[in-house]
Design a protein around this motif. Structure first.
Motif, PDB file in Angstrom:
ATOM      1  N   UNK A  50      40.630  43.215  55.789  1.00  0.00           N
ATOM      2  CA  UNK A  50      40.518  43.997  57.012  1.00  0.00           C
ATOM      3  C   UNK A  50      41.637  43.587  57.951  1.00  0.00           C
ATOM      4  N   UNK A  51      42.461  44.554  58.343  1.00  0.00           N
ATOM      5  CA  UNK A  51      43.573  44.303  59.268  1.00  0.00           C
ATOM      6  C   UNK A  51      43.279  44.972  60.604  1.00  0.00           C
ATOM      7  N   UNK A 109      39.802  38.285  55.143  1.00  0.00           N
ATOM      8  CA  UNK A 109      39.557  38.546  53.728  1.00  0.00           C
ATOM      9  C   UNK A 109      38.101  38.171  53.470  1.00  0.00           C
ATOM     10  N   UNK A 110      37.318  39.143  53.004  1.00  0.00           N
ATOM     11  CA  UNK A 110      35.890  38.932  52.756  1.00  0.00           C
ATOM     12  C   UNK A 110      35.599  38.981  51.261  1.00  0.00           C
ATOM     13  N   UNK A 111      34.671  38.161  50.837  1.00  0.00           N
ATOM     14  CA  UNK A 111      34.185  38.187  49.453  1.00  0.00           C
ATOM     15  C   UNK A 111      33.000  39.147  49.407  1.00  0.00           C
ATOM     16  N   UNK A 112      33.116  40.225  48.648  1.00  0.00           N
ATOM     17  CA  UNK A 112      32.029  41.204  48.522  1.00  0.00           C
ATOM     18  C   UNK A 112      31.126  40.910  47.335  1.00  0.00           C
ATOM     19  N   UNK A 113      31.385  39.819  46.616  1.00  0.00           N
ATOM     20  CA  UNK A 113      30.591  39.498  45.435  1.00  0.00           C
ATOM     21  C   UNK A 113      31.072  40.271  44.225  1.00  0.00           C
ATOM     22  N   UNK A 114      30.681  39.819  43.047  1.00  0.00           N
ATOM     23  CA  UNK A 114      31.059  40.461  41.785  1.00  0.00           C
ATOM     24  C   UNK A 114      32.571  40.618  41.646  1.00  0.00           C
ATOM     25  N   UNK A 159      38.889  45.220  43.733  1.00  0.00           N
ATOM     26  CA  UNK A 159      37.914  44.865  42.701  1.00  0.00           C
ATOM     27  C   UNK A 159      38.635  44.222  41.532  1.00  0.00           C
ATOM     28  N   UNK A 160      37.885  43.443  40.804  1.00  0.00           N
ATOM     29  CA  UNK A 160      38.404  42.859  39.569  1.00  0.00           C
ATOM     30  C   UNK A 160      37.441  43.281  38.459  1.00  0.00           C
ATOM     31  N   UNK A 161      37.760  44.412  37.809  1.00  0.00           N
ATOM     32  CA  UNK A 161      36.883  44.881  36.734  1.00  0.00           C
ATOM     33  C   UNK A 161      36.834  43.861  35.595  1.00  0.00           C
ATOM     34  N   UNK A 162      35.726  43.833  34.912  1.00  0.00           N
ATOM     35  CA  UNK A 162      35.598  42.942  33.754  1.00  0.00           C
ATOM     36  C   UNK A 162      36.630  43.346  32.716  1.00  0.00           C
ATOM     37  N   UNK A 163      37.362  42.380  32.195  1.00  0.00           N
ATOM     38  CA  UNK A 163      38.365  42.731  31.186  1.00  0.00           C
ATOM     39  C   UNK A 163      37.698  43.247  29.910  1.00  0.00           C
ATOM     40  N   UNK A 164      38.386  44.154  29.284  1.00  0.00           N
ATOM     41  CA  UNK A 164      37.901  44.724  28.032  1.00  0.00           C
ATOM     42  C   UNK A 164      38.009  43.661  26.938  1.00  0.00           C
ATOM     43  N   UNK A 165      36.928  43.479  26.198  1.00  0.00           N
ATOM     44  CA  UNK A 165      36.933  42.493  25.112  1.00  0.00           C
ATOM     45  C   UNK A 165      37.686  43.096  23.936  1.00  0.00           C
ATOM     46  N   UNK A 166      38.728  42.402  23.527  1.00  0.00           N
ATOM     47  CA  UNK A 166      39.534  42.882  22.404  1.00  0.00           C
ATOM     48  C   UNK A 166      39.427  41.878  21.271  1.00  0.00           C
TER      49      UNK A 166
END
Length: 139
Positions: free
Chosen positions: A49-50, A38-43, A122-129
């Motif tokens: 990878x298997x 498991x690699x951290x790609x940043x952001x 990826x973890x997209x930035x959550x939408x500000x509500x």
């Protein structure tokens, strides 16, 4: 699986889903095949990878259900009868490996190259509500 004493507290109400996630993660950690990184790609991005040497793309499946990423590999029949091995060190068995994803994690894609299956998350930035709450008056 044994129930966690921590979640049996009467002060932790409504945490059944969290208990389930922990139990699923513990089960996934017990699996040992195939090996993976498991690699951290940043952001907030990750790459799993298997090592899936010998599997073709049509023998592999990647799916997400209820925040659980599952990778499966199915072999067709294995060795042919006319093949005689003096040593067989390359595993020829099917597998299922699972990963529990955090809220908001999404699978961007998967690619197979040189016997390695790469799965990008990826973890997209959550939408500000912002929610305006109307104030009523008494009477």
């Amino acid at each position: 699986m044994n129930r966690s004493i921590l979640f049996d507290s009467p002060f932790l109400l409504g945490f059944e889903h969290t208990r389930s996630l922990i139990e699923r993660a513990a089960k996934a950690a017990a699996e040992s095949y195939p090996p993976y990184n498991v690699e951290d790609r940043g952001d907030g991005g990750l790459r799993i990878t298997l090592a899936v040497a010998g599997f073709s793309p049509d023998q592999l499946s990647v799916s997400v259900e209820d925040r659980q990423l599952t990778v499966t590999g199915k072999r067709d029949g294995g060795a042919r009868p006319e093949e005689a091995y003096l040593h067989r060190g390359i595993a020829a068995r099917g597998f299922a490996r699972s990963f529990v994803l955090a809220d908001g994690m999404v699978v961007e894609g998967a690619s197979l190259e040189h016997g390695l299956l790469h799965i990008d998350l990826a973890r997209p930035e959550p939408e500000v509500r912002i929610q305006q709450i109307p104030i009523r008056t008494a009477g």
